[in-house]
Scaffold this active site. Sequence first.
Site, PDB file in Angstrom:
ATOM      1  N   CYS A   7      -8.581   7.972  80.081  1.00 30.21           N
ATOM      2  CA  CYS A   7      -9.074   6.936  80.991  1.00 30.21           C
ATOM      3  C   CYS A   7      -9.645   5.814  80.127  1.00 30.21           C
ATOM      4  CB  CYS A   7     -10.098   7.509  81.979  1.00 30.21           C
ATOM      5  SG  CYS A   7     -11.580   8.209  81.220  1.00 30.21           S
ATOM      6  N   ARG A  13     -13.530   9.993  84.377  1.00 29.54           N
ATOM      7  CA  ARG A  13     -12.317  10.599  84.929  1.00 29.54           C
ATOM      8  C   ARG A  13     -11.636  11.582  83.978  1.00 29.54           C
ATOM      9  NH1 ARG A  13      -9.648   4.962  86.248  1.00 29.54           N
ATOM     10  NH2 ARG A  13     -10.885   4.515  84.374  1.00 29.54           N
ATOM     11  N   ASP A 123     -11.545   4.003  89.305  1.00 30.42           N
ATOM     12  CA  ASP A 123     -12.619   4.010  88.313  1.00 30.42           C
ATOM     13  C   ASP A 123     -13.953   4.116  89.057  1.00 30.42           C
ATOM     14  OD1 ASP A 123     -14.514   3.450  86.428  1.00 30.42           O
ATOM     15  OD2 ASP A 123     -13.451   1.752  85.551  1.00 30.42           O
TER      16      ASP A 123
HETATM   17  P1  4NP Z   1     -13.942   6.276  82.900  1.00 26.97           P
HETATM   18  O1  4NP Z   1     -15.057   5.320  83.555  1.00 26.97           O
HETATM   19  O2  4NP Z   1     -12.871   5.359  82.345  1.00 26.97           O
HETATM   20  O3  4NP Z   1     -13.454   7.093  84.045  1.00 26.97           O
HETATM   21  O4  4NP Z   1     -14.652   7.065  81.821  1.00 26.97           O
HETATM   22  C1  4NP Z   1     -15.630   4.236  82.885  1.00 26.97           C
HETATM   23  C2  4NP Z   1     -16.628   4.460  81.953  1.00 26.97           C
HETATM   24  C3  4NP Z   1     -17.215   3.379  81.323  1.00 26.97           C
HETATM   25  C4  4NP Z   1     -16.798   2.093  81.624  1.00 26.97           C
HETATM   26  C5  4NP Z   1     -15.803   1.879  82.534  1.00 26.97           C
HETATM   27  C6  4NP Z   1     -15.195   2.954  83.165  1.00 26.97           C
HETATM   28  N1  4NP Z   1     -17.437   0.985  80.984  1.00 26.97           N
HETATM   29  O5  4NP Z   1     -17.131  -0.168  81.345  1.00 26.97           O
HETATM   30  O6  4NP Z   1     -18.289   1.173  80.096  1.00 26.97           O
END
Ligand code: 4NP
Length: 160
Positions: A7, A13, A123
């Site tokens: 992800c 995720r 997300d």
């Molecule tokens: P992930 O969620 O991709 O599902 O781990 C996110 C975690 C951090 C960020 C964006 C999405 N961020 O912008 O820091």
Amino acid sequence: MKFLFVCLGNICRSPAAEGILRTMIQRIGIPNVDVDSAGTYGGHDGEKPDPRMLRAAAKRGYVLEHSAREIRTEDFEEFDKIFVMDDSNYDDVMRLAPDTQSQEKVERITKYCTRYKVDHVPDPYYNKREGFDEVLDILEDACEGIVENMYAIYKSSKKI
Ligand code: 4NP
């Protein structure tokens, strides 16, 4: 067989997908399967999963022990399949893939959903708690599909 989930931040995720698939594999007793996860963005490197995801996953019996890391070129060699969560992950991972053989390993995880008609895993990072349960619902559906299709996935990755 080695599966990598990817992800953006590797704190919501993909570590959840890793924990879900690992739990399913252990419950069923499928041998010789390795599962890992990574992010296309390294800004959370070394961090444990987001506490909101840890809580939501724990309620369903999943223990997420992963430490975040950025995807690296060697992953394309090491893993048989790389499952991404959304179109943005797909574009980023395809761009990082060193060759066409590596690109062929990349798939959208939602391809394996049978109950949810979705084309990406949303997300949840900027959402409230419900977003995390929705993510887990989709990932459980997809991981069940992956387990059911494991032999077909294995064959396609090895070009048997
Ligand atoms: P992930 O969620 O991709 O599902 O781990 C996110 C975690 C951090 C960020 C964006 C999405 N961020 O912008 O820091």
